[in-house]
Design a protein around this motif. Sequence first.
Motif, PDB file in Angstrom:
ATOM      1  N   ARG A  43      17.573  58.933  27.184  1.00 17.70           N
ATOM      2  CA  ARG A  43      16.312  59.637  27.426  1.00 17.70           C
ATOM      3  C   ARG A  43      15.746  60.100  26.084  1.00 17.70           C
ATOM      4  O   ARG A  43      16.446  60.681  25.272  1.00 17.70           O
ATOM      5  N   GLY A  44      14.472  59.815  25.868  1.00 18.64           N
ATOM      6  CA  GLY A  44      13.802  60.243  24.644  1.00 18.64           C
ATOM      7  C   GLY A  44      13.787  59.204  23.533  1.00 18.64           C
ATOM      8  O   GLY A  44      13.031  59.336  22.584  1.00 18.64           O
ATOM      9  N   ALA A  45      14.630  58.178  23.632  1.00 12.87           N
ATOM     10  CA  ALA A  45      14.633  57.131  22.604  1.00 12.87           C
ATOM     11  C   ALA A  45      13.360  56.292  22.722  1.00 12.87           C
ATOM     12  O   ALA A  45      12.772  56.170  23.790  1.00 12.87           O
ATOM     13  N   VAL A  46      12.939  55.710  21.608  1.00 14.87           N
ATOM     14  CA  VAL A  46      11.748  54.862  21.612  1.00 14.87           C
ATOM     15  C   VAL A  46      12.018  53.614  22.456  1.00 14.87           C
ATOM     16  O   VAL A  46      13.039  52.948  22.299  1.00 14.87           O
ATOM     17  N   ILE A  47      11.095  53.333  23.354  1.00 14.60           N
ATOM     18  CA  ILE A  47      11.207  52.190  24.265  1.00 14.60           C
ATOM     19  C   ILE A  47       9.934  51.367  24.148  1.00 14.60           C
ATOM     20  O   ILE A  47       8.840  51.919  24.024  1.00 14.60           O
ATOM     21  N   ARG A  48      10.081  50.044  24.228  1.00  8.91           N
ATOM     22  CA  ARG A  48       8.925  49.155  24.266  1.00  8.91           C
ATOM     23  C   ARG A  48       9.096  48.201  25.435  1.00  8.91           C
ATOM     24  O   ARG A  48      10.210  47.863  25.813  1.00  8.91           O
ATOM     25  N   ALA A  49       7.987  47.773  25.951  1.00  7.37           N
ATOM     26  CA  ALA A  49       7.998  46.711  26.954  1.00  7.37           C
ATOM     27  C   ALA A  49       6.769  45.853  26.715  1.00  7.37           C
ATOM     28  O   ALA A  49       5.739  46.334  26.229  1.00  7.37           O
ATOM     29  N   CYS A  50       6.898  44.599  27.041  1.00  4.39           N
ATOM     30  CA  CYS A  50       5.803  43.652  26.870  1.00  4.39           C
ATOM     31  C   CYS A  50       5.338  43.189  28.246  1.00  4.39           C
ATOM     32  O   CYS A  50       6.152  43.009  29.155  1.00  4.39           O
ATOM     33  N   PHE A  51       4.045  43.007  28.382  1.00  5.42           N
ATOM     34  CA  PHE A  51       3.467  42.488  29.616  1.00  5.42           C
ATOM     35  C   PHE A  51       2.490  41.392  29.235  1.00  5.42           C
ATOM     36  O   PHE A  51       1.670  41.566  28.328  1.00  5.42           O
ATOM     37  N   ARG A  52       2.595  40.268  29.901  1.00  4.32           N
ATOM     38  CA  ARG A  52       1.667  39.158  29.685  1.00  4.32           C
ATOM     39  C   ARG A  52       1.010  38.799  31.008  1.00  4.32           C
ATOM     40  O   ARG A  52       1.652  38.837  32.057  1.00  4.32           O
ATOM     41  N   ILE A  53      -0.269  38.417  30.931  1.00 13.61           N
ATOM     42  CA  ILE A  53      -1.005  37.988  32.108  1.00 13.61           C
ATOM     43  C   ILE A  53      -1.832  36.770  31.717  1.00 13.61           C
ATOM     44  O   ILE A  53      -2.366  36.708  30.602  1.00 13.61           O
ATOM     45  N   SER A  54      -1.895  35.805  32.624  1.00 14.95           N
ATOM     46  CA  SER A  54      -2.609  34.565  32.323  1.00 14.95           C
ATOM     47  C   SER A  54      -3.036  33.890  33.618  1.00 14.95           C
ATOM     48  O   SER A  54      -2.486  34.162  34.693  1.00 14.95           O
ATOM     49  N   ASP A  55      -4.008  33.004  33.500  1.00 17.30           N
ATOM     50  CA  ASP A  55      -4.413  32.169  34.636  1.00 17.30           C
ATOM     51  C   ASP A  55      -3.537  30.925  34.740  1.00 17.30           C
ATOM     52  O   ASP A  55      -3.573  30.224  35.746  1.00 17.30           O
ATOM     53  N   THR A  56      -2.775  30.637  33.688  1.00 17.29           N
ATOM     54  CA  THR A  56      -1.912  29.455  33.656  1.00 17.29           C
ATOM     55  C   THR A  56      -0.466  29.906  33.451  1.00 17.29           C
ATOM     56  O   THR A  56      -0.218  31.041  33.037  1.00 17.29           O
ATOM     57  N   PRO A  57       0.506  29.037  33.731  1.00 11.04           N
ATOM     58  CA  PRO A  57       1.910  29.431  33.549  1.00 11.04           C
ATOM     59  C   PRO A  57       2.188  29.953  32.133  1.00 11.04           C
ATOM     60  O   PRO A  57       1.655  29.430  31.149  1.00 11.04           O
ATOM     61  N   ILE A  58       3.015  30.964  32.059  1.00  8.79           N
ATOM     62  CA  ILE A  58       3.386  31.583  30.784  1.00  8.79           C
ATOM     63  C   ILE A  58       4.733  31.006  30.356  1.00  8.79           C
ATOM     64  O   ILE A  58       5.739  31.223  31.027  1.00  8.79           O
ATOM     65  N   LEU A  59       4.734  30.292  29.254  1.00 12.44           N
ATOM     66  CA  LEU A  59       5.953  29.641  28.776  1.00 12.44           C
ATOM     67  C   LEU A  59       6.661  30.453  27.699  1.00 12.44           C
ATOM     68  O   LEU A  59       7.843  30.256  27.464  1.00 12.44           O
ATOM     69  N   GLN A  60       5.965  31.346  27.046  1.00 14.61           N
ATOM     70  CA  GLN A  60       6.540  32.166  25.994  1.00 14.61           C
ATOM     71  C   GLN A  60       7.501  33.181  26.599  1.00 14.61           C
ATOM     72  O   GLN A  60       7.216  33.782  27.633  1.00 14.61           O
TER      73      GLN A  60
END
Length: 184
Positions: A43-60
């Motif tokens: 609790r309290g540690a730096v956290i990151r999250a990534c979110f991607r959205i696309s109209d086509t399949p996401i391969l990355q």
Amino acid sequence: MLELRIHGRGGTGVVTLADLLSKAALAAGKEAQALPFFGVERRGAVIRACFRISDTPILQRSMSYQPDIIALMHENMLPHARNEGFTEGEDGAVIIVNGKVPVEAEGTQWLVDAEQIARDHGLTFGWDAYINVPMAGAIAKVIGIPLESVESAVNVVFKGKNAASNLEAARDAYNTTTKVKGGA
């Protein structure tokens, strides 16, 4: 493809926020991906999250190193975002801030008082306000996910009384998020 990186602290719902956004995007008929990234799990540690959205399949499948948008769960997270390679201003990047005033950065910013919205709807434990659902509403507005899709995602993740208060918080955030110019 649009990439968003969320910066927050452990225990504030960063991972759940990315998951909610992914579910909302899927409900809107989009392709989506949520990737949490954290080191020390406390609790309290730096956290990151990534979110991607696309109209086509996401391969990355990697973390987002040059996001189009960053979401700051707290105003003081901007230095962490900059350390992770986020540059604002000339490149057209956008910042979504949980706060009442813009952070010191160039470019477009969107503001939402997610903490107050969470408190108004009883999304608290002790002194802590759970801001992830209001932030989901705000982010959805900025990136064009319909409110109905956010509501669908909230109903999948939360049940009963928890769903009702979270739905209201998401709606309030979606409707009160405002676009401002950067603070310098």
